[in-house]
Design a protein around this motif. Structure first.
Motif, mmCIF file in Angstrom:
data_model
loop_
_atom_site.group_PDB
_atom_site.id
_atom_site.type_symbol
_atom_site.label_atom_id
_atom_site.label_comp_id
_atom_site.label_asym_id
_atom_site.label_seq_id
_atom_site.Cartn_x
_atom_site.Cartn_y
_atom_site.Cartn_z
ATOM 1 N N ILE A 273 0.863 -1.169 0.000
ATOM 2 C CA ILE A 273 0.000 0.000 0.000
ATOM 3 C C ILE A 273 0.907 1.229 0.000
ATOM 4 N N VAL A 274 0.825 2.031 -1.040
ATOM 5 C CA VAL A 274 1.671 3.211 -1.163
ATOM 6 C C VAL A 274 0.941 4.407 -0.564
ATOM 7 N N VAL A 275 1.637 5.157 0.279
ATOM 8 C CA VAL A 275 1.073 6.370 0.875
ATOM 9 C C VAL A 275 1.818 7.565 0.291
ATOM 10 N N GLY A 276 1.080 8.492 -0.304
ATOM 11 C CA GLY A 276 1.714 9.654 -0.918
ATOM 12 C C GLY A 276 0.802 10.851 -0.880
ATOM 13 N N SER A 277 1.314 11.987 -1.279
ATOM 14 C CA SER A 277 0.530 13.219 -1.296
ATOM 15 C C SER A 277 0.709 13.912 -2.642
ATOM 16 N N ASN A 278 0.107 15.085 -2.767
ATOM 17 C CA ASN A 278 0.101 15.783 -4.054
ATOM 18 C C ASN A 278 1.355 16.628 -4.259
ATOM 19 N N ASP A 279 2.509 16.033 -4.101
ATOM 20 C CA ASP A 279 3.742 16.761 -4.374
ATOM 21 C C ASP A 279 4.705 15.847 -5.114
ATOM 22 N N LEU A 280 5.619 16.448 -5.838
ATOM 23 C CA LEU A 280 6.494 15.704 -6.734
ATOM 24 C C LEU A 280 7.385 14.723 -6.000
ATOM 25 N N GLN A 281 8.009 15.149 -4.884
ATOM 26 C CA GLN A 281 8.932 14.258 -4.181
ATOM 27 C C GLN A 281 8.210 13.024 -3.642
ATOM 28 N N SER A 282 7.007 13.220 -3.137
ATOM 29 C CA SER A 282 6.239 12.103 -2.602
ATOM 30 C C SER A 282 5.899 11.103 -3.708
ATOM 31 N N GLY B 222 -1.390 -2.896 -3.868
ATOM 32 C CA GLY B 222 -2.815 -2.863 -3.578
ATOM 33 C C GLY B 222 -3.464 -1.550 -3.985
ATOM 34 N N GLY B 223 -2.726 -0.453 -3.832
ATOM 35 C CA GLY B 223 -3.276 0.839 -4.207
ATOM 36 C C GLY B 223 -2.554 1.972 -3.509
ATOM 37 N N LEU B 224 -3.097 3.163 -3.683
ATOM 38 C CA LEU B 224 -2.505 4.389 -3.150
ATOM 39 C C LEU B 224 -3.437 5.024 -2.126
ATOM 40 N N VAL B 225 -2.872 5.414 -0.988
ATOM 41 C CA VAL B 225 -3.585 6.230 -0.013
ATOM 42 C C VAL B 225 -3.055 7.650 -0.145
ATOM 43 N N ILE B 226 -3.940 8.589 -0.471
ATOM 44 C CA ILE B 226 -3.525 9.977 -0.610
ATOM 45 C C ILE B 226 -3.575 10.622 0.769
ATOM 46 N N ASN B 227 -2.424 11.015 1.258
ATOM 47 C CA ASN B 227 -2.332 11.606 2.598
ATOM 48 C C ASN B 227 -2.225 13.125 2.502
ATOM 49 N N LYS B 228 -2.809 13.820 3.481
ATOM 50 C CA LYS B 228 -2.806 15.292 3.486
ATOM 51 C C LYS B 228 -3.307 15.837 2.156
ATOM 52 N N ASP B 229 -4.428 15.318 1.719
ATOM 53 C CA ASP B 229 -4.978 15.670 0.411
ATOM 54 C C ASP B 229 -5.469 17.117 0.407
ATOM 55 N N ASP B 230 -4.889 17.924 -0.474
ATOM 56 C CA ASP B 230 -5.301 19.321 -0.591
ATOM 57 C C ASP B 230 -6.195 19.567 -1.801
ATOM 58 N N GLY B 231 -6.573 18.472 -2.504
ATOM 59 C CA GLY B 231 -7.512 18.596 -3.593
ATOM 60 C C GLY B 231 -6.943 19.000 -4.928
ATOM 61 N N THR B 232 -5.615 19.086 -5.058
ATOM 62 C CA THR B 232 -5.039 19.520 -6.335
ATOM 63 C C THR B 232 -5.013 18.414 -7.383
ATOM 64 N N GLY B 233 -5.067 17.138 -6.972
ATOM 65 C CA GLY B 233 -5.315 16.051 -7.912
ATOM 66 C C GLY B 233 -4.128 15.350 -8.515
ATOM 67 N N GLU B 234 -2.894 15.735 -8.172
ATOM 68 C CA GLU B 234 -1.743 15.084 -8.803
ATOM 69 C C GLU B 234 -1.618 13.616 -8.394
ATOM 70 N N LEU C 58 2.811 15.193 -14.824
ATOM 71 C CA LEU C 58 1.618 15.288 -13.978
ATOM 72 C C LEU C 58 1.494 16.666 -13.328
ATOM 73 N N PHE C 59 2.586 17.434 -13.351
ATOM 74 C CA PHE C 59 2.620 18.729 -12.684
ATOM 75 C C PHE C 59 2.795 19.843 -13.704
ATOM 76 N N SER C 60 2.397 21.028 -13.333
ATOM 77 C CA SER C 60 2.581 22.188 -14.208
ATOM 78 C C SER C 60 4.063 22.522 -14.302
ATOM 79 N N SER C 61 4.447 23.185 -15.397
ATOM 80 C CA SER C 61 5.851 23.549 -15.576
ATOM 81 C C SER C 61 6.317 24.514 -14.493
ATOM 82 N N GLU C 62 5.382 25.325 -13.949
ATOM 83 C CA GLU C 62 5.752 26.241 -12.872
ATOM 84 C C GLU C 62 6.144 25.490 -11.608
ATOM 85 N N SER C 63 5.540 24.317 -11.396
ATOM 86 C CA SER C 63 5.812 23.541 -10.185
ATOM 87 C C SER C 63 7.120 22.769 -10.267
#
Length: 231
Positions: free
Chosen positions: A79-88, A112-124, A193-198
């Motif tokens: 089970i992978v735990v990640g958030s909406n940031d590139l390093q994660s 098994g799948g991904l658990v999105i942690n500290k989800d801020d709704g940006t969707g990455e 998956l991320f904008s060029s600005e990010s």
């Protein structure tokens, strides 16, 4: 000799232990995990009568020790735990790569799948899961109540509490999850998956020169080597 009671403790029906690791700067974390699993096997790990055993690993699996449970088929699914940031998501992508690497060597572990942690709704993170072919098992919001309870070792999702249904659904999804075979992304695919600005994708890097590194102009001096003419 180490006994179960030396390393395993219980609270509110949950049993937990901390493997720990070497002192800072004095050892290899991967080797610590290998030693920890050797100890668990001596304590009868494969004979424990639990319905589920969750193994929580931090960080990446580029070190062989951290990939041990996958390499030795000591788990059924990851089970992978990640958030909406590139390093994660970079780490999550490496975990998927490790699973596929060991599967090609004859392993049976899947994701098994991904658990999105500290989800801020940006969707990455959701986009990442869709791209590699794994389901999202739950999205844990970036909420201060969850942060404080987690830091205080409190059980967050009680049946009659605010987060009860969220963690109940997560538990059911973890139980039902199939060991999927993900398709890891290339570096460019992950950055996409991320904008060029990010990510600074449109930044042009200028190669450094020897003068840049030394801070002075570099003077090319003639060689003192004696060169003999060919006969």
């Amino acid at each position: 000799a180490v006994a179960i009671g030396d390393v395993c403790f219980k609270r509110d029906g949950v049993y937990a232990m901390e493997l720990g690791g070497p002192e800072v700067g004095r050892g290899c974390g991967g080797r610590g995990i290998i030693h920890g699993f050797e100890l668990l096997e001596k304590l009868g790990f494969h004979e424990w009568g639990f319905d589920y055993v969750l193994l929580d690993f931090l960080g990446d699996v580029v070190c062989g020790g951290f990939g041990l449970p996958i390499a030795r088929d000591m788990c059924q699914k990851v089970i992978v735990v990640g958030s909406n940031d590139l390093q994660s998501l970079y780490v999550a992508n490496n975990v998927c790569s490790a699973v596929e690497y060991f599967r090609k060597l004859g392993g049976n572990v899947g994701v098994g799948g991904l658990v999105i942690n500290k989800d801020d709704g940006t969707g990455e993170a959701q986009a990442f899961a869709d791209a590699v072919g794994i389901p999202v098992l739950a999205s844990i919001p970036a909420d201060d109540d969850i942060r404080r309870k987690s830091a205080n070792y409190e059980i967050i999702g009680r049946p009659d509490g605010r987060w009860g249904s969220l963690f109940s659904d997560l538990a059911q999804n973890v139980a039902d999850a199939k060991p999927n075979h993900p398709t890891p992304l290339s570096q460019d695919g992950l950055l996409g998956l991320f904008s060029s600005e990010s990510t600074g994708r449109d930044v042009v890097l200028v190669p450094a020169t020897f003068e840049d590194m030394c801070g002075v102009a570099h003077v090319t001096k003639p060689s003192l080597e004696v060169v003999y003419d060919e006969v």
